[in-house]
Write a protein that holds these residues in place. Structure first.
Motif, mmCIF file in Angstrom:
data_model
loop_
_atom_site.group_PDB
_atom_site.id
_atom_site.type_symbol
_atom_site.label_atom_id
_atom_site.label_comp_id
_atom_site.label_asym_id
_atom_site.label_seq_id
_atom_site.Cartn_x
_atom_site.Cartn_y
_atom_site.Cartn_z
ATOM 1 N N LYS A 87 -6.940 -35.188 -55.616
ATOM 2 C CA LYS A 87 -6.237 -36.035 -56.583
ATOM 3 C C LYS A 87 -6.451 -35.557 -58.012
ATOM 4 C CE LYS A 87 -5.472 -40.167 -53.930
ATOM 5 N NZ LYS A 87 -5.232 -41.616 -54.000
ATOM 6 N N GLU A 88 -7.689 -35.182 -58.334
ATOM 7 C CA GLU A 88 -7.961 -34.724 -59.696
ATOM 8 C C GLU A 88 -7.364 -33.340 -59.958
ATOM 9 O OE1 GLU A 88 -12.088 -34.895 -60.722
ATOM 10 O OE2 GLU A 88 -12.224 -37.070 -60.472
ATOM 11 N N GLY A 89 -7.352 -32.509 -58.929
ATOM 12 C CA GLY A 89 -6.907 -31.128 -59.123
ATOM 13 C C GLY A 89 -5.414 -30.929 -59.060
ATOM 14 N N ALA A 90 -4.678 -31.933 -58.583
ATOM 15 C CA ALA A 90 -3.245 -31.754 -58.335
ATOM 16 C C ALA A 90 -2.481 -31.291 -59.572
ATOM 17 C CB ALA A 90 -2.645 -33.059 -57.807
ATOM 18 N N LYS A 91 -2.787 -31.893 -60.721
ATOM 19 C CA LYS A 91 -2.045 -31.527 -61.933
ATOM 20 C C LYS A 91 -2.348 -30.102 -62.384
ATOM 21 C CE LYS A 91 -5.435 -33.723 -65.016
ATOM 22 N NZ LYS A 91 -5.637 -34.835 -65.992
ATOM 23 N N HIS A 92 -3.420 -29.532 -61.844
ATOM 24 C CA HIS A 92 -3.768 -28.141 -62.157
ATOM 25 C C HIS A 92 -3.353 -27.187 -61.040
ATOM 26 C CE1 HIS A 92 -6.267 -29.506 -65.520
ATOM 27 N NE2 HIS A 92 -6.757 -30.440 -64.710
ATOM 28 N N GLY A 93 -2.675 -27.701 -60.025
ATOM 29 C CA GLY A 93 -2.270 -26.864 -58.896
ATOM 30 C C GLY A 93 -3.417 -26.495 -57.985
ATOM 31 N N VAL A 94 -4.496 -27.280 -58.018
ATOM 32 C CA VAL A 94 -5.663 -27.008 -57.176
ATOM 33 C C VAL A 94 -5.635 -27.943 -55.973
ATOM 34 C CG1 VAL A 94 -8.187 -27.049 -57.020
ATOM 35 C CG2 VAL A 94 -7.072 -26.185 -59.088
ATOM 36 N N ARG A 95 -5.687 -27.361 -54.790
ATOM 37 C CA ARG A 95 -5.688 -28.117 -53.537
ATOM 38 C C ARG A 95 -7.108 -28.175 -52.985
ATOM 39 N NH1 ARG A 95 -2.739 -24.130 -53.651
ATOM 40 N NH2 ARG A 95 -3.803 -23.003 -51.971
#
Length: 260
Positions: A171-179
């Protein structure tokens, strides 16, 4: 889904599942980092993969040591040009019944599995976010992320915890394209599992053969161990998946031991 030139840090990668994942990533074109408590073994594995040192390196890493984790990840990013994939794989197993389980062993096991996952994740996310090219975080869970077994209270607790951590990172990484995802293998015949067979035989009062047949593999569809190759193929798939469509999930690789 190419891993060409992606920088992948795999903890506990000098042997077992971690080493097989490193080999699979390397074969797919990644630059692999063998992060391990045993630096001699880490360096040997890196040299085995790439004698030139251009696409493989070893790094000493006690995943419970905050300073060593941060320094190791910084060194990797400086040498290889960032961090694209983290496979948090380092782990141990100490079996025993709860009523006699040593608190020191409980703390040791949780520190390696959970503190180690947190510290390596935090260090790698800082680079993934700053780079702006996304990334993939993969936790090595277990069918014990879903189920429980006797004699494994801290291990089951830790593996359940990794699922929660992965969901927050997703959830936190989504905006950075991190899965972030979790691989949940069944029993894989690594030294970690080989060690458990006589230990469980003694604790349960049964033969080692019965530990394998009636404890470890009794709920599989074919009575087969999961292989390191099975797990490595899954890691390659998750590391290379191109979008946030697959994030916050757990993939069970267990010959049907646990079916979601």
């Amino acid at each position: 889904m190419s891993l060409t030139d992606k920088v992948a840090v795999i903890t506990g990668a000098a042997s077992g599942i971690g080493k097989e994942i490193a080999k699979a990533f390397f074969a797919e074109g990644a630059k692999v980092v063998i992060a391990d408590l045993n630096i001699e073994a880490a360096d040997a594995t890196a040299k085995e993969l790439d004698p030139s040192g251009a696409r493989a390196m070893g790094v000493a890493m006690d995943v419970t040591d905050e300073a060593q984790v941060d320094a190791g990840i910084e060194a990797v990013a400086a040498r290889l040009g960032g961090i694209d994939v983290l496979v948090s794989n380092a782990g141990i197993q100490i079996v025993g019944p709860i009523e006699t389980y040593k608190f020191s062993d409980w703390k040791k096991l949780l520190a390696i599995h959970l503190d180690g996952a947190f510290l390596t994740t935090r260090a790698c996310l800082q680079h993934m976010y700053a780079q702006g090219r996304g990334g993939s975080v993969i936790y090595m869970g277990s069918v014990h992320s879903k189920e429980a077994s006797v004699l494994k209270a801290p291990y089951v607790t830790a593996k359940h915890g990794l699922e929660g951590l992965a969901k927050v990172v997703a959830k936190e990484g989504a905006k950075h394209g991190v899965r972030a995802n979790v691989i949940c293998p069944g029993f894989v015949r690594t030294p970690l599992v080989e060690k458990q067979i006589p230990e469980q035989a003694q604790e349960l009062g049964i033969s080692e053969e019965d530990v394998v047949k009636t404890v470890m593999l009794k709920d599989t569809v074919d009575g087969e161990f999961t292989t390191v190759e099975d797990v490595a193929r899954t890691a390659v798939f998750l590391a290379g998946f191109p979008t946030n469509a697959l994030t916050g999930q757990s993939i069970v690789v267990s010959h049907g031991w646990f079916m979601q």
